[in-house]
Design a protein around this motif. Structure first.
Motif, PDB file in Angstrom:
ATOM      1  N   GLN A   6       0.837  -1.202   0.000  1.00 53.72           N
ATOM      2  CA  GLN A   6       0.000   0.000   0.000  1.00 53.72           C
ATOM      3  C   GLN A   6       0.870   1.250   0.000  1.00 53.72           C
ATOM      4  O   GLN A   6       0.553   2.228  -0.677  1.00 53.72           O
ATOM      5  N   ALA A   7       1.975   1.217   0.736  1.00 52.93           N
ATOM      6  CA  ALA A   7       2.889   2.360   0.773  1.00 52.93           C
ATOM      7  C   ALA A   7       3.503   2.599  -0.608  1.00 52.93           C
ATOM      8  O   ALA A   7       3.612   3.747  -1.052  1.00 52.93           O
ATOM      9  N   LYS A   8       3.882   1.517  -1.277  1.00 54.91           N
ATOM     10  CA  LYS A   8       4.430   1.643  -2.633  1.00 54.91           C
ATOM     11  C   LYS A   8       3.394   2.246  -3.578  1.00 54.91           C
ATOM     12  O   LYS A   8       3.711   3.080  -4.427  1.00 54.91           O
ATOM     13  N   ALA A   9       2.153   1.812  -3.433  1.00 59.49           N
ATOM     14  CA  ALA A   9       1.079   2.310  -4.291  1.00 59.49           C
ATOM     15  C   ALA A   9       0.841   3.803  -4.044  1.00 59.49           C
ATOM     16  O   ALA A   9       0.659   4.576  -4.992  1.00 59.49           O
ATOM     17  N   LYS A  10       0.871   4.217  -2.786  1.00 58.90           N
ATOM     18  CA  LYS A  10       0.691   5.637  -2.446  1.00 58.90           C
ATOM     19  C   LYS A  10       1.833   6.466  -3.029  1.00 58.90           C
ATOM     20  O   LYS A  10       1.620   7.569  -3.535  1.00 58.90           O
ATOM     21  N   ALA A  11       3.054   5.928  -2.970  1.00 63.81           N
ATOM     22  CA  ALA A  11       4.204   6.632  -3.529  1.00 63.81           C
ATOM     23  C   ALA A  11       4.063   6.785  -5.041  1.00 63.81           C
ATOM     24  O   ALA A  11       4.373   7.840  -5.603  1.00 63.81           O
ATOM     25  N   LYS A  12       3.562   5.739  -5.700  1.00 59.34           N
ATOM     26  CA  LYS A  12       3.366   5.789  -7.154  1.00 59.34           C
ATOM     27  C   LYS A  12       2.308   6.840  -7.503  1.00 59.34           C
ATOM     28  O   LYS A  12       2.446   7.575  -8.480  1.00 59.34           O
ATOM     29  N   GLN A  13       1.259   6.918  -6.683  1.00 64.45           N
ATOM     30  CA  GLN A  13       0.219   7.925  -6.904  1.00 64.45           C
ATOM     31  C   GLN A  13       0.800   9.333  -6.769  1.00 64.45           C
ATOM     32  O   GLN A  13       0.508  10.210  -7.579  1.00 64.45           O
ATOM     33  N   GLU A  38       0.177   6.941 -14.369  1.00 63.15           N
ATOM     34  CA  GLU A  38       0.923   6.443 -13.218  1.00 63.15           C
ATOM     35  C   GLU A  38       0.098   6.572 -11.929  1.00 63.15           C
ATOM     36  O   GLU A  38       0.088   5.678 -11.086  1.00 63.15           O
ATOM     37  N   LYS A  39      -0.626   7.658 -11.819  1.00 58.94           N
ATOM     38  CA  LYS A  39      -1.485   7.880 -10.658  1.00 58.94           C
ATOM     39  C   LYS A  39      -2.588   6.821 -10.601  1.00 58.94           C
ATOM     40  O   LYS A  39      -2.865   6.253  -9.546  1.00 58.94           O
ATOM     41  N   MET A  40      -3.203   6.547 -11.735  1.00 60.45           N
ATOM     42  CA  MET A  40      -4.263   5.537 -11.791  1.00 60.45           C
ATOM     43  C   MET A  40      -3.711   4.136 -11.496  1.00 60.45           C
ATOM     44  O   MET A  40      -4.355   3.344 -10.809  1.00 60.45           O
ATOM     45  N   THR A  41      -2.529   3.843 -11.983  1.00 60.67           N
ATOM     46  CA  THR A  41      -1.890   2.559 -11.703  1.00 60.67           C
ATOM     47  C   THR A  41      -1.677   2.405 -10.200  1.00 60.67           C
ATOM     48  O   THR A  41      -1.928   1.339  -9.635  1.00 60.67           O
ATOM     49  N   GLY A  42      -1.238   3.471  -9.565  1.00 67.28           N
ATOM     50  CA  GLY A  42      -1.051   3.449  -8.118  1.00 67.28           C
ATOM     51  C   GLY A  42      -2.348   3.195  -7.379  1.00 67.28           C
ATOM     52  O   GLY A  42      -2.383   2.456  -6.390  1.00 67.28           O
ATOM     53  N   LYS A  43      -3.437   3.781  -7.865  1.00 70.95           N
ATOM     54  CA  LYS A  43      -4.739   3.568  -7.220  1.00 70.95           C
ATOM     55  C   LYS A  43      -5.184   2.116  -7.348  1.00 70.95           C
ATOM     56  O   LYS A  43      -5.713   1.536  -6.405  1.00 70.95           O
ATOM     57  N   GLU A  46      -3.101   0.060  -4.999  1.00 75.61           N
ATOM     58  CA  GLU A  46      -3.533   0.268  -3.622  1.00 75.61           C
ATOM     59  C   GLU A  46      -4.787  -0.551  -3.321  1.00 75.61           C
ATOM     60  O   GLU A  46      -4.890  -1.202  -2.277  1.00 75.61           O
ATOM     61  N   THR A  47      -5.737  -0.546  -4.238  1.00 82.06           N
ATOM     62  CA  THR A  47      -6.969  -1.308  -4.058  1.00 82.06           C
ATOM     63  C   THR A  47      -6.665  -2.800  -3.955  1.00 82.06           C
ATOM     64  O   THR A  47      -7.222  -3.492  -3.092  1.00 82.06           O
ATOM     65  N   ALA A  48      -5.775  -3.278  -4.800  1.00 81.30           N
ATOM     66  CA  ALA A  48      -5.401  -4.695  -4.755  1.00 81.30           C
ATOM     67  C   ALA A  48      -4.706  -5.036  -3.442  1.00 81.30           C
ATOM     68  O   ALA A  48      -4.971  -6.085  -2.843  1.00 81.30           O
ATOM     69  N   ALA A  49      -3.836  -4.156  -2.972  1.00 84.05           N
ATOM     70  CA  ALA A  49      -3.129  -4.393  -1.713  1.00 84.05           C
ATOM     71  C   ALA A  49      -4.105  -4.401  -0.537  1.00 84.05           C
ATOM     72  O   ALA A  49      -3.985  -5.225   0.380  1.00 84.05           O
ATOM     73  N   LYS A  50      -5.086  -3.505  -0.565  1.00 87.40           N
ATOM     74  CA  LYS A  50      -6.090  -3.468   0.500  1.00 87.40           C
ATOM     75  C   LYS A  50      -6.917  -4.749   0.500  1.00 87.40           C
ATOM     76  O   LYS A  50      -7.208  -5.310   1.560  1.00 87.40           O
ATOM     77  N   ALA A  51      -7.285  -5.218  -0.679  1.00 86.46           N
ATOM     78  CA  ALA A  51      -8.068  -6.442  -0.783  1.00 86.46           C
ATOM     79  C   ALA A  51      -7.263  -7.636  -0.271  1.00 86.46           C
ATOM     80  O   ALA A  51      -7.789  -8.492   0.454  1.00 86.46           O
ATOM     81  N   THR A  52      -5.997  -7.691  -0.608  1.00 88.97           N
ATOM     82  CA  THR A  52      -5.129  -8.772  -0.144  1.00 88.97           C
ATOM     83  C   THR A  52      -5.010  -8.734   1.375  1.00 88.97           C
ATOM     84  O   THR A  52      -5.098  -9.772   2.035  1.00 88.97           O
ATOM     85  N   GLU A  53      -4.811  -7.547   1.921  1.00 88.73           N
ATOM     86  CA  GLU A  53      -4.699  -7.395   3.370  1.00 88.73           C
ATOM     87  C   GLU A  53      -6.004  -7.825   4.061  1.00 88.73           C
ATOM     88  O   GLU A  53      -5.966  -8.506   5.086  1.00 88.73           O
ATOM     89  N   ARG A  54      -7.127  -7.458   3.496  1.00 88.30           N
ATOM     90  CA  ARG A  54      -8.424  -7.840   4.058  1.00 88.30           C
ATOM     91  C   ARG A  54      -8.581  -9.367   4.063  1.00 88.30           C
ATOM     92  O   ARG A  54      -9.050  -9.943   5.041  1.00 88.30           O
ATOM     93  N   MET A  55      -8.171 -10.004   2.980  1.00 86.64           N
ATOM     94  CA  MET A  55      -8.279 -11.454   2.886  1.00 86.64           C
ATOM     95  C   MET A  55      -7.380 -12.129   3.931  1.00 86.64           C
ATOM     96  O   MET A  55      -7.769 -13.115   4.547  1.00 86.64           O
TER      97      MET A  55
END
Length: 60
Positions: A6-13, A38-43, A46-55
Motif C-alpha cells: 500500500q505504501a508503494k502504491a501511495k508513492a506511485k500515486q 501512473e497515478k491511476m496505476t497506483g490507485k 492500492e486497491t489490490a493491496a487493500k483487498a489482499t490485506e483484508r483477505m
C-alpha cells in the motif's frame, strides 16, 4: 494498517500527481498523460493491496 504494498502504491500515486502537475505547468501533454496513468496505476495497486490485506485478516 498500511502494509508495504500500500505504501508503494501511495508513492506511485504521488509521483504520478507530480508528473501530471509538471506536465500541465510546462504545457507538456505527454508528461501530463503519463502522470495521470501512473497515478491511476497506483490507485489500482492500492486497491489490490487493500483487498489482499483484508483477505489475510479474514483468514486469521
Amino acid at each position: 494498517m498500511m502494509d508495504k504494498e500500500q505504501a508503494k502504491a501511495k508513492a506511485k500515486q504521488a509521483k504520478g500527481k507530480i508528473k501530471e502537475t509538471a506536465g500541465d505547468a510546462t504545457d507538456n501533454p505527454r508528461m501530463e498523460t503519463e502522470g495521470t496513468a501512473e497515478k491511476m496505476t497506483g490507485k489500482v495497486q492500492e486497491t489490490a493491496a487493500k483487498a489482499t490485506e483484508r483477505m489475510k485478516r479474514e483468514k486469521r
